[in-house]
Design a protein around this motif. Structure first.
Motif, PDB file in Angstrom:
ATOM      1  N   ASP A 173       0.656   4.080  -1.261  1.00 53.13           N
ATOM      2  CA  ASP A 173       0.025   5.402  -1.181  1.00 53.13           C
ATOM      3  C   ASP A 173      -0.829   5.606   0.068  1.00 53.13           C
ATOM      4  O   ASP A 173      -1.474   6.642   0.225  1.00 53.13           O
ATOM      5  CB  ASP A 173      -0.848   5.642  -2.431  1.00 53.13           C
ATOM      6  CG  ASP A 173      -0.004   5.647  -3.696  1.00 53.13           C
ATOM      7  OD1 ASP A 173       1.183   6.047  -3.604  1.00 53.13           O
ATOM      8  OD2 ASP A 173      -0.523   5.242  -4.755  1.00 53.13           O
ATOM      9  N   ALA A 174      -0.868   4.620   0.934  1.00 51.10           N
ATOM     10  CA  ALA A 174      -1.696   4.761   2.136  1.00 51.10           C
ATOM     11  C   ALA A 174      -0.916   5.483   3.232  1.00 51.10           C
ATOM     12  O   ALA A 174       0.307   5.420   3.299  1.00 51.10           O
ATOM     13  CB  ALA A 174      -2.147   3.386   2.620  1.00 51.10           C
ATOM     14  N   LYS A 175      -1.680   6.189   4.072  1.00 59.27           N
ATOM     15  CA  LYS A 175      -1.031   6.913   5.179  1.00 59.27           C
ATOM     16  C   LYS A 175      -0.920   6.033   6.419  1.00 59.27           C
ATOM     17  O   LYS A 175      -0.064   6.232   7.281  1.00 59.27           O
ATOM     18  CB  LYS A 175      -1.871   8.150   5.546  1.00 59.27           C
ATOM     19  CG  LYS A 175      -1.736   9.307   4.579  1.00 59.27           C
ATOM     20  CD  LYS A 175      -2.647  10.460   4.965  1.00 59.27           C
ATOM     21  CE  LYS A 175      -4.114  10.026   4.846  1.00 59.27           C
ATOM     22  NZ  LYS A 175      -5.086  11.116   5.040  1.00 59.27           N
ATOM     23  N   ALA A 197       0.843  -1.197   0.000  1.00 59.47           N
ATOM     24  CA  ALA A 197       0.000   0.000   0.000  1.00 59.47           C
ATOM     25  C   ALA A 197       0.872   1.237   0.000  1.00 59.47           C
ATOM     26  O   ALA A 197       0.906   2.005   0.964  1.00 59.47           O
ATOM     27  CB  ALA A 197      -0.921  -0.017   1.217  1.00 59.47           C
ATOM     28  N   ILE A 247      -7.434   0.150   5.771  1.00 56.94           N
ATOM     29  CA  ILE A 247      -6.635   1.045   4.926  1.00 56.94           C
ATOM     30  C   ILE A 247      -7.114   2.473   5.158  1.00 56.94           C
ATOM     31  O   ILE A 247      -8.263   2.797   4.825  1.00 56.94           O
ATOM     32  CB  ILE A 247      -6.820   0.710   3.425  1.00 56.94           C
ATOM     33  CG1 ILE A 247      -6.675  -0.795   3.150  1.00 56.94           C
ATOM     34  CG2 ILE A 247      -5.881   1.553   2.565  1.00 56.94           C
ATOM     35  CD1 ILE A 247      -5.293  -1.321   3.159  1.00 56.94           C
ATOM     36  N   ASP A 248      -6.258   3.299   5.701  1.00 56.36           N
ATOM     37  CA  ASP A 248      -6.636   4.698   5.989  1.00 56.36           C
ATOM     38  C   ASP A 248      -8.027   4.788   6.605  1.00 56.36           C
ATOM     39  O   ASP A 248      -8.889   5.556   6.159  1.00 56.36           O
ATOM     40  CB  ASP A 248      -6.525   5.557   4.714  1.00 56.36           C
ATOM     41  CG  ASP A 248      -5.054   5.840   4.380  1.00 56.36           C
ATOM     42  OD1 ASP A 248      -4.216   5.774   5.308  1.00 56.36           O
ATOM     43  OD2 ASP A 248      -4.744   6.095   3.210  1.00 56.36           O
TER      44      ASP A 248
END
Lengths: 387, 387
Positions: free
Chosen positions: B60-62, B58, B99-100
């Motif tokens: 692009d996940a924070k 992931a 996820i986020d």
């Protein structure tokens, strides 16, 4: 749309933790929950105009997408929404929710095995045209998981077996068997889940259009679908599932014939498959015509060179009269929107060479389950009428 | 751990698109893929030390979390990893990938219905202690979906039916039936999927420890579990599933007895349930002792006031001799780590009042499927020995 959503939010704030009748008006007009949603999940919703309304609560995500459909739009309430730009094609379609780049399954929807993983699905109702796969007040067969040991693979495996509604009422009756394969990236569960094969068979049998039969589905994904280092995709395809004909003939058929009341002669054994399952069907049946007499390929089949028909499949087509005597059904189906010409040409070429076959083109459908539901509906009535 | 992961990345870069034997050494030592992973999915992995290794790509996940386990750590390669801090308890556990902030199902894992949605699960092998639910070379029963129309609900429903391996070999034999219920937020699929009930029954029957029997599982989530406006949680619980005893008695039992070869007297009918299914079991059986003679409650049961035993369940316990004559099995099981005292006290109190019952405490387990697998293993052998 946006004002409707705002209305929904206000309602939800004033009536906390409930989705009772009072708030239903806040849903987009004319929409109903997708039939695969879990109880209480209101989205995705299907519009009367066949557009799908997606909504995902993700206040902390930077980007949310629905696979094949694009980016969602974030609202002030942390809900992301997307409505299909065009009416969607009727029937079954996969989707995944992509959260900041991670493709996930929707926990609020029934899972379907497709694309090699567990994904989510929507169903766009067809109305009357879908009557043949509707749940109706007819006797219903059972769909069961049956465990067997594969000597070929040296492992325990599950197959899925449809037994017709009358099966347990007739303890002395034996039944013909259709072996029915899924497409690439799907598995033994897909025909009953995405394909509604049990409902199609229930309805056909209840109307007397198809003979009561057992239908067996198995997982043809014998090898994990990843090319080996240096292997081409084409070679990987060949390897992938290469063992399946062996497993079917040496493990699955003996298991079914030992544990179910089956008619075991070739006249009472059929095989069909969709897409890549059609290729497996050709590879299995045409090389084993002593064992199969009905063949169906839905949107996928083995390559046959019409200019070298004599050598194809070990000479299966060499003598058209022998082939026609042996093969009671030779069915090739395809959707009109997925480039049907190759299949039509094959069917015509085989006919010109004296090989009887049936060509069916599903109007307005592509490489999708609606094509295959229709293929099954056309194909099943042709089976086992030779007795 | 980190250097191992780095090694993994280097290997993956040099051998693109493959997970063949060559790269296996790059996995954390002593780990194997979770048994519920789809073919080709390498994570989650279970360590020999019973820690679970999660990995999610992931970039692009924070923030990525695993439910019940906490935040994952992001690597330079965009992979997030987490290893259980402590060895995990043996048996089955749910997980979701968050996820986020969005809780999702893992598309790489078999889906399980729990917590009211489709979630993912891991299995920590027990070794020899888990032998009773291992897939063994014994005759295997079938697990099937059977469709029926509910007059109570005015809808078509599916129940899940286990038939013992010998069922189809004995077309004249009739079988006793156990109705077996899931817990809150689960459904008719949960006993076979999370609970491995079919394997437990296969093994018990093969060893002659339990009588061959039919087991029927249905969805007790009759109402969506959301309190109505102003409704207390306790009242919602009561309403939730309140219809189930009616459906069982008026719809499910008649369907099963019409479509399967069953023994239909009360001596040959049992009901059991886990957690909230135990409450449904008490509510159904103790109010209908003319229909049931074997009762099992696993980690959940109806409240019985020992000081007012005469009035409980319409006087079911008023005359201990009558109760003991009628109820051949009255089983209460619970895990030692989920506060067993209340159940132990109930069992002891009932015994003191002359009501025969069996108390079983699963050592070292909490409110989880390992407790319930063990309960079923203890309970099933007690059934139908009265004939």
């Amino acid at each position: 749309m946006k004002s409707l959503l705002k209305l929904a939010c206000v309602s939800l704030l004033t009536i906390p933790m409930t989705l009772s009748a009072q708030t239903e008006e806040a849903y987009p007009a004319g929409t109903v929950p997708n039939e695969h949603n879990v109880a209480g999940a209101d989205y995705p919703r299907i519009g009367a105009d066949k557009r799908v309304h997606f909504k995902v609560h993700a206040p902390d995500a930077k980007k949310v997408e629905i696979s094949f459909r694009g980016e969602m739009t974030k609202g002030d309430d942390g809900n992301w929404t997307l409505v299909s730009k065009e009416p969607e094609v009727e029937g079954f379609h996969y989707y995944q929710v992509i959260i900041d780049g991670v493709a996930t399954a929707d926990p609020n929807g029934k899972p379907f095995f497709g694309m090699g993983k567990w994904v989510s699905g929507i169903e766009i109702p067809e109305g009357e045209a879908g009557d043949y796969y509707a749940v109706k007040d007819v006797p219903h067969g059972n769909v069961s998981k049956s465990k067997y040991y594969s000597d070929v693979r040296k492992e325990w495996r599950d197959c899925v077996v449809y037994t017709p509604a009358e099966y347990d009422k007739n303890p002395d009756k034996k039944y013909p068997v259709l072996y029915l394969q899924h497409g690439m990236g799907e598995n033994e569960s897909s025909w009953a889940n995405q394909g509604k094969m049990n409902l199609i068979m229930d309805n056909l049998i209840a109307e007397g259009k198809a003979k009561p039969m057992i239908v067996v589905m198995d997982n043809g994904n014998i090898e994990v679908f990843k090319p080996l280092p240096g292997e081409s995709m084409a070679d990987a395809h060949k390897r992938f599932g290469g063992q399946f004909p062996d497993i079917l003939i040496n493990d699955i058929i003996p298991h079914i014939e030992k544990n179910y009341r089956t008619l075991t002669d070739r006249d009472n054994r059929a095989m069909a498959g969709l897409s890549w399952g059609g290729l497996l069907t050709f590879n299995t049946t045409l090389n084993n015509l002593d064992k199969f007499s009905h063949i169906g390929a839905f949107s996928g089949m083995g390559h046959i060179d019409l200019n070298n028909l004599d050598t194809a499949y070990n000479g299966a087509f060499k003598d058209p009269k022998t082939f026609n005597d042996q093969v009671h059904t030779f069915f090739m189906g395809i959707g009109s929107e997925e480039g049907p010409e190759r299949v039509k040409n094959l069917s015509d070429g085989l006919k010109a060479a004296g090989i009887n076959n049936v060509y069916y083109e599903s109007p307005g459908t592509a490489h999708e389950f609606l094509t295959w539901r229709r293929c099954l509906k056309e194909f099943a009535p042709m089976l086992f009428n030779n007795n």
